[in-house]
Write a protein that holds these residues in place. Sequence first.
Motif, PDB file in Angstrom:
ATOM      1  N   SER A 288     -21.795 -94.186  56.412  1.00  0.00           N
ATOM      2  CA  SER A 288     -21.980 -94.445  54.971  1.00  0.00           C
ATOM      3  C   SER A 288     -20.655 -94.547  54.234  1.00  0.00           C
ATOM      4  O   SER A 288     -20.568 -95.170  53.174  1.00  0.00           O
ATOM      5  CB  SER A 288     -22.837 -93.340  54.340  1.00  0.00           C
ATOM      6  OG  SER A 288     -22.181 -92.091  54.457  1.00  0.00           O
ATOM      7  N   LEU A 289     -19.598 -93.923  54.800  1.00  0.00           N
ATOM      8  CA  LEU A 289     -18.290 -93.953  54.138  1.00  0.00           C
ATOM      9  C   LEU A 289     -17.348 -94.978  54.742  1.00  0.00           C
ATOM     10  O   LEU A 289     -16.204 -95.124  54.281  1.00  0.00           O
ATOM     11  CB  LEU A 289     -17.645 -92.555  54.235  1.00  0.00           C
ATOM     12  CG  LEU A 289     -18.405 -91.412  53.550  1.00  0.00           C
ATOM     13  CD1 LEU A 289     -17.767 -90.070  53.893  1.00  0.00           C
ATOM     14  CD2 LEU A 289     -18.426 -91.628  52.034  1.00  0.00           C
ATOM     15  N   ALA A 291     -17.279 -98.140  54.659  1.00  0.00           N
ATOM     16  CA  ALA A 291     -16.898 -99.258  53.811  1.00  0.00           C
ATOM     17  C   ALA A 291     -15.762 -98.910  52.863  1.00  0.00           C
ATOM     18  O   ALA A 291     -15.101 -99.792  52.321  1.00  0.00           O
ATOM     19  CB  ALA A 291     -18.122 -99.724  53.010  1.00  0.00           C
ATOM     20  N   TYR A 292     -15.519 -97.625  52.633  1.00  0.00           N
ATOM     21  CA  TYR A 292     -14.504 -97.199  51.671  1.00  0.00           C
ATOM     22  C   TYR A 292     -13.159 -96.861  52.322  1.00  0.00           C
ATOM     23  O   TYR A 292     -12.180 -96.672  51.614  1.00  0.00           O
ATOM     24  CB  TYR A 292     -14.998 -95.971  50.905  1.00  0.00           C
ATOM     25  CG  TYR A 292     -16.297 -96.221  50.181  1.00  0.00           C
ATOM     26  CD1 TYR A 292     -16.321 -96.900  48.951  1.00  0.00           C
ATOM     27  CD2 TYR A 292     -17.503 -95.795  50.737  1.00  0.00           C
ATOM     28  CE1 TYR A 292     -17.523 -97.133  48.306  1.00  0.00           C
ATOM     29  CE2 TYR A 292     -18.700 -96.019  50.084  1.00  0.00           C
ATOM     30  CZ  TYR A 292     -18.715 -96.693  48.874  1.00  0.00           C
ATOM     31  OH  TYR A 292     -19.910 -96.925  48.242  1.00  0.00           O
ATOM     32  N   SER A 293     -13.157 -96.735  53.648  1.00  0.00           N
ATOM     33  CA  SER A 293     -11.913 -96.320  54.306  1.00  0.00           C
ATOM     34  C   SER A 293     -11.900 -96.812  55.747  1.00  0.00           C
ATOM     35  O   SER A 293     -12.875 -96.649  56.470  1.00  0.00           O
ATOM     36  CB  SER A 293     -11.769 -94.794  54.279  1.00  0.00           C
ATOM     37  OG  SER A 293     -10.729 -94.372  55.119  1.00  0.00           O
ATOM     38  N   ARG A 294     -10.780 -97.428  56.105  1.00  0.00           N
ATOM     39  CA  ARG A 294     -10.640 -97.876  57.495  1.00  0.00           C
ATOM     40  C   ARG A 294     -10.628 -96.676  58.447  1.00  0.00           C
ATOM     41  O   ARG A 294     -11.136 -96.746  59.563  1.00  0.00           O
ATOM     42  CB  ARG A 294      -9.354 -98.681  57.650  1.00  0.00           C
ATOM     43  CG  ARG A 294      -9.190 -99.319  59.038  1.00  0.00           C
ATOM     44  CD  ARG A 294      -7.954-100.180  59.065  1.00  0.00           C
ATOM     45  NE  ARG A 294      -8.041-101.297  58.131  1.00  0.00           N
ATOM     46  CZ  ARG A 294      -8.644-102.450  58.412  1.00  0.00           C
ATOM     47  NH1 ARG A 294      -9.235-102.616  59.579  1.00  0.00           N
ATOM     48  NH2 ARG A 294      -8.671-103.416  57.517  1.00  0.00           N
ATOM     49  N   ASN A 296     -12.292 -93.923  58.153  1.00  0.00           N
ATOM     50  CA  ASN A 296     -13.685 -93.524  58.381  1.00  0.00           C
ATOM     51  C   ASN A 296     -14.359 -94.445  59.398  1.00  0.00           C
ATOM     52  O   ASN A 296     -15.155 -94.007  60.232  1.00  0.00           O
ATOM     53  CB  ASN A 296     -14.466 -93.536  57.071  1.00  0.00           C
ATOM     54  CG  ASN A 296     -14.062 -92.394  56.166  1.00  0.00           C
ATOM     55  OD1 ASN A 296     -13.561 -91.384  56.625  1.00  0.00           O
ATOM     56  ND2 ASN A 296     -14.257 -92.570  54.853  1.00  0.00           N
TER      57      ASN A 296
END
Length: 839
Positions: A288-289, A291-294, A296
């Motif tokens: 779920s995260l 998309a916000y951090s490579r 992750n």
Amino acid sequence: MEKQLKDLLPIMGLEQDCILSKKGDITLVFSVRLPEIFTISNEGYESLHQAFIKAIRVLPKYTIFHKQDWFTKGAYLGDFQKESSGFLDRTSERYFNERPYLEHHCYIMLTKKPEDQKPASSLFSSLIRKTIVPAQTLSEQAVQDFKDCAGQFKRLLEDCGFLQLQQLKATDISSNPHSVGLLERYLNLETNPSNKIIHDISLREQIYIGKNQLQCFTLSDATGLPAFCGSRINYDKYCTDKTKFSIGFAAPLGLLLPCNHLYNQFIFIDDGAKTIKKLESKKLRLQSLAAYSRENAIARDATNDFLNEAISEQRLPVKAHFNIIAWADNLDEQQELKNKVSSGMAQLDAVCKEETVGAPQIYWAGLPGNESDFPMNDCFDSFVPQACCFLNFETNYRDSTSPVGMRLGDRLTGKPVHVDISDEPINKGIITNRNKFILGPSGSGKSFFTNHMLRTYYEQGTHIVLVDVGHSYKGLCDLVDGYYFTYEEKNPIRFNPFYIGGSLQPDTEKKESIKTLLLALWKKDDEPFTRSEYVAVSNALQGYYEWMENENRKIGKENRPIKNTETGFVCFNSFYEYVKNDFALQLEKEGVQEKDFDLSNFLYVLRPYYKGGEFDYLLNATENFDLLEERFIVFELDNIKDHPILFPVVTIIIMEVFISKMRKLKGIRKIILIEEAWKAIAREGMAEYIKYLFKTVRKFFGEAIVVTQEVEDIISSPVVKQAIINNSDCKILLDQSKYQNKFDQIQELLGLTEKEKALVLSVNKANDPGKKYKEVFISLGGTHSKVYRTEVSKEEYYAYSTEESEKLKVHHYAERYGSIGKGIQAIVQEEKNKEDAKK
């Protein structure tokens, strides 16, 4: 504020040889005997690795596997109280006294936690909690079940053939009035069980135990781990273009790390299903995260790969942690610790992390029995096969328990090691005979090693017969006051094969050896003798001793050993006179025809050995003829090895001397060592004797040793191939770097394994420049192979040296001071005085 250790100690007590913690844990402790370093093959490392994997998998849930390796600086202590048989032993003890090395002790702790126990972390270590309450009371059945699993664990490890485990008793774990137990040793970093000294423990900014400052380095973060791991790595110092030399993957953190340190290896076995479930939840969160951090996204993929491997290959997920606790008591060494440890971890391609804030909790959890108090936030997720790669597999060279053997050096530090390459391997079934084959080119230290080996055997009561070419053993022979036979114009070699010591009549073997000699003197190599000629020589010999006995009786020496008569001394001269006179009359009386036995030809051919003849000295010695009881005999054949008459005669006498010892000296070790002379002996028709010797000597508590230096010799000689090599279970090779491009031939001929090939070609590859020594490879039965140092004191060096200038110097000093021993001592003292003057 100062606290008492008894108030913080998490150990409640010892029951049934188990450690019980105040949290309800139960811990079994095993001492482990590991294989010796540099002796394991690639297949051996993989076998060890698989053994640990199988053993750990049988452990129940909520078990902690803790392997603790102690590496502490020690020093060899010379034994100056023992009764030495010579001054060389004393000089050797002085030379090696206080030689530094790393002592190694290995323990495995298996801890069973209560199932409802919460995992520890850096914030909730028992070290900083005010009270410790057991989570549950363990039932007797639970204890027994855990012991059964530990028994299976022990059996699986021992079945691999490399390890031996012994469960520690309560008296070994806890201190007693006579020795320090494991718990107290850990808390005081005390390696000597007899030292009962209590140190203060400081856990403020730095960890101090007494004067020792501790530093903690960990492998606890997956990002700092190597990309690849395995059971072994290449040890570049000993690798060649042709071979790769293997050591254990974690060896750079063990014996190869030259400082005081503990290597702690933790593997935590929890509920695999729960672990998988937690990782699934973690993957969903990362998804779920992502998309916000490579980062992750990368973590998600790594977690997914981990889960896929766990499920598809039925891997057991575990948590693991590895740390090194190093210490030193002086500032200079403390500053070097980090460099040494980081260098060791760099060899694994791992990143060294120095612990500061969490170091006290990690140290505290290393206390045997307190493993469950380990801070789990300092662990990483792994599988058992990967975690087992980081286990230390090796230990130091061990001393043989046999009373016989010789002193060699540990390859890493040169620490003296007692090595038995004769009796102990026989008793253990490693070899079936004591014969040895020694191969080493000129300058490799071959004669030096054999001198050292033979001196040791001599001082242990062995009878030694040496056949040499090159005067390599003159110094040793003089030192032990042995017999040295050599040919010189003014003092030619001489024997008395007719001498029979305290007997009235020669035994059958003596008769046969003399008959062989007489026939060899009479006939050429390619000239056969007839049956009638053999019978005639036998009758002549029998009649000769009866005649000598009658002569003794005439002068009142009845029933005494045959020695002197009015006719002369027992020797070839009196035998020749008997044959010429009495035996000739007997043949004439019996009507023996010349075609059956040509007496005139016999006497004519043997005339040069009779008094007045060219070789009248050879068989008529009046001294040094009782060779049966002489324990050290050297036959130096350099000046006669190409002589067509002397050499065959001398070799026959040598063989007769050793066979007499072999058969008559019961319960005494006998050694015959044939240096380069074996090539000449084989040429002179003695090949069959060498074959017989190598096949038979083992039955008489004997050893046959052949030494050679040329590769072509062993490849081209059928004697070596068929007799010597096949019947020599001990193969000793020195520096073969000259032949590394054609070593495959030697490997095939000697039956060496790939591991043994790597060992041989590593000899002298990375010697300590501060020490003077040569390395030697020893293979026993093709299954037990090691490389040792041949390092000796200066006094031993001069006793063994084959350098012409040094031999002459020893000879001159021996004449000046009255003995070779005193001469050598004078040389060494002069050198020491010069060195002191330079300082």
